[in-house]
Design an enzyme around this catalytic site. Structure first.
Site, short mmCIF file in Angstrom:
data_model
loop_
_atom_site.label_atom_id
_atom_site.label_comp_id
_atom_site.label_asym_id
_atom_site.label_seq_id
_atom_site.Cartn_x
_atom_site.Cartn_y
_atom_site.Cartn_z
N CYS A 111 14.92 -9.86 -9.30
CA CYS A 111 15.23 -9.25 -8.00
C CYS A 111 15.13 -10.27 -6.88
CB CYS A 111 14.32 -8.07 -7.75
SG CYS A 111 12.57 -8.48 -7.83
N GLU A 163 23.97 -6.66 -6.68
CA GLU A 163 23.02 -7.58 -7.30
C GLU A 163 23.60 -8.11 -8.61
OE1 GLU A 163 18.18 -7.68 -7.78
OE2 GLU A 163 19.21 -5.79 -8.11
N LYS A 212 4.13 2.95 -18.55
CA LYS A 212 5.30 3.12 -19.39
C LYS A 212 6.06 1.79 -19.38
CE LYS A 212 9.48 4.14 -20.85
NZ LYS A 212 10.56 3.12 -20.90
N GLU A 246 9.09 -1.38 -5.79
CA GLU A 246 9.69 -2.71 -5.68
C GLU A 246 11.07 -2.60 -6.30
OE1 GLU A 246 11.37 -5.82 -6.33
OE2 GLU A 246 9.92 -6.24 -7.93
#
Length: 492
Positions: free
Chosen positions: A298, A395, A188, A264
């Site tokens: 990330c 973040e 996806k 992850e």
């Protein structure tokens, strides 16, 4: 700035990309023929309309993967290897098309997109080599009553959910090891950047991948297609790259059928610069670690933790480089900073800067939306960051370079580890003993010592704590798609 419109060459590349679902080796419309728009974040322009898959389409895709599983698992490792190798060769031949599509739908500068094509392609080459090296072991048991056979087998049909920020590499580093291990899959792609994945899957088709081995369901609603696949007892593996919050939800869903999972997830990377660091190397490494992919990674350095004796000089050197950066559409020559992915990303960057300044930080440069038609944000440097600023715990995912200071090694370690995340850290020091101590003391799954970019297909990628479970890449990566079986054969 007013972003340029697409030229004929760009339109021609987009017109060659299939925009349907890919199920059982056939490109097809979604149920009901619904579509959704894909936009260029540099202009806001719609550049494609892609099939909007449904729960029924998701089930059909898993049906195809399940039907193909036995045959693909029985396919000789050499054959699987050669298909992956052909796919790598085709990616090299289509590198410019892949890079252009990536830049158009995601925004990163074209030079960085070319770098991602090279990096993402390496997973195909690496796992083409690993496919023929899957090994077990054989030996007598300690009692001498039988021989033990330990063998490795594909886990079975997999479901992959990939993020928008690295649309090729995040697909190849999941699909390649699965194919090498003998697993079929449904992928996806991200709603914001599906075109790169669709182009890549068409390359897999051209490389000779059998029908049903890889299936693609694009959708404007990840949940509507993900839930029926994850709930299906025929699925055996789930791999997701994205936020920790979503990852936790997916792990909970996967627990119902005790699925193998690879996650992850988010990061809050510390970059620590000690007083003995080579400042030229530290500045180069820090800029690479922060501004690669417009900070939307990330692995991006989130908290720049610098010894107080060198913080002023270090920050001044970084600011000089940042002020020289060019903001613009990623296809334009000389651009260093492309647009952020959408308006929400710009709003988040503004909020984080405002919060830092309100809590006493110094805005050295940038800190505002860049003028233009798209979602641009000026590259930013902040000094004197307070420990209670939101940037220290959240973040960033944007081009904001935020510096805080420390006095002792213990303090630097305490600040670096003061987060629920543990994906990657960066350390700059000329003291070898200190560097080795940091390997042991920093709570992350990866570390760059005197370097700002470390990702490599031959290395295991992944984190600890709430940055995820499992590893992608390296010799470890194929193990995520293999199940260990023990067999005892009596000797008498």
């Amino acid at each position: 700035m007013k972003a340029a419109e697409m030229n004929k060459a760009e339109k021609a590349v987009l017109e060659r990309i299939p925009t349907g679902l890919f199920i059982a080796g056939r490109w097809q419309d979604a149920t009901g023929a619904a579509t959704f728009d894909v936009r260029d974040p540099a202009t806001g322009e719609t550049i494609a309309r892609v099939a909007d898959g449904t729960a029924a389409d998701a089930t059909s895709a898993l049906d195809a993967a399940v039907a193909a599983q036995e045959g693909w698992a029985a396919t000789p490792a050499r054959t699987r290897s050669e298909i992956l190798r052909r796919a790598w060769e085709l990616v090299q031949q289509r590198a410019e098309d892949l890079a252009l599509v990536m830049t158009l739908e995601m925004g990163k500068p074209i030079a960085e997109s070319r770098g991602e094509v090279a990096y993402g392609g390496e997973f195909l080459r690496w796992f083409s080599e690993e496919a023929v090296r899957i090994q077990g072991r054989y030996g007598q048991n300690p009692e001498g009553t039988g021989n033990m056979i330990v063998s490795q087998h594909p886990v079975g049909p997999c479901f992959f959910i990939t993020p928008w920020n690295f649309p090729l590499a995040m697909a190849t580093r999941k699909i390649a090891p699965a194919l090498a291990a003998g697993c079929t899959s449904v992928i996806k792609p991200p709603q914001l950047t599906p075109l790169t994945t669709l182009l890549f899957v068409s390359i897999l088709e051209e490389a000779g991948l059998p029908k049903g081995v890889v299936n693609v369901v694009t959708s404007s609603s990840s949940r509507s297609v993900s839930e029926p696949i994850i709930a299906d007892p025929r699925l055996r593996k789930l791999s997701f790259t994205g936020s920790t919050g979503v990852g936790k939800q997916l792990i909970a869903q996967a627990s119902e059928n005790v699925l193998r999972v690879s996650m992850e997830l988010g990061g809050n990377a510390p970059l620590v610069v000690f007083e003995d660091a080579d400042l030229d190397r530290a500045v180069d490494g820090a800029i690479a670690a922060k501004f690669r992919n417009i900070g939307q990674a990330c692995t991006a350095a989130n908290r720049i933790i610098v010894h107080e004796d060198i913080a002023e000089e270090f920050t001044a050197r970084v600011a000089e480089r940042v002020r020289a950066m060019t903001v613009g559409r990623g296809t334009d020559a000389g651009v260093n900073i492309g647009p952020l992915i959408d308006e929400d990303a710009v709003a988040k960057a503004e909020r984080l800067v405002d919060d830092a300044v309100a809590k006493g930080a110094t805005l050295v440069c940038g800190g505002h939306r860049a003028q233009g038609d798209g979602t641009f944000f000026a590259p930013t440097v902040i000094a004197d960051l307070s420990r209670d600023a939101e940037i220290m715990s959240e973040e960033i995912f944007g081009p904001i370079f935020a510096v805080t200071t420390f006095r002792t090694e213990d303090e630097a370690v305490e600040v670096a580890n003061d987060t629920e995340y543990g994906l990657i850290s960066y350390v700059f020091t000329e003291n070898l003993a200190r560097g080795n101590r940091m390997i042991d003391r920093l709570e992350t799954g990866m570390m760059g010592l005197n370097v700002g970019v470390i990702s490599n297909a031959a290395a295991p990628f992944g984190g600890v704590k709430q940055s995820g479970v499992g590893r992608e890449g390296g010799a470890e990566g194929i193990g995520e798609y293999l199940s260990t079986k023990y067999t005892l054969v009596p000797t008498s």
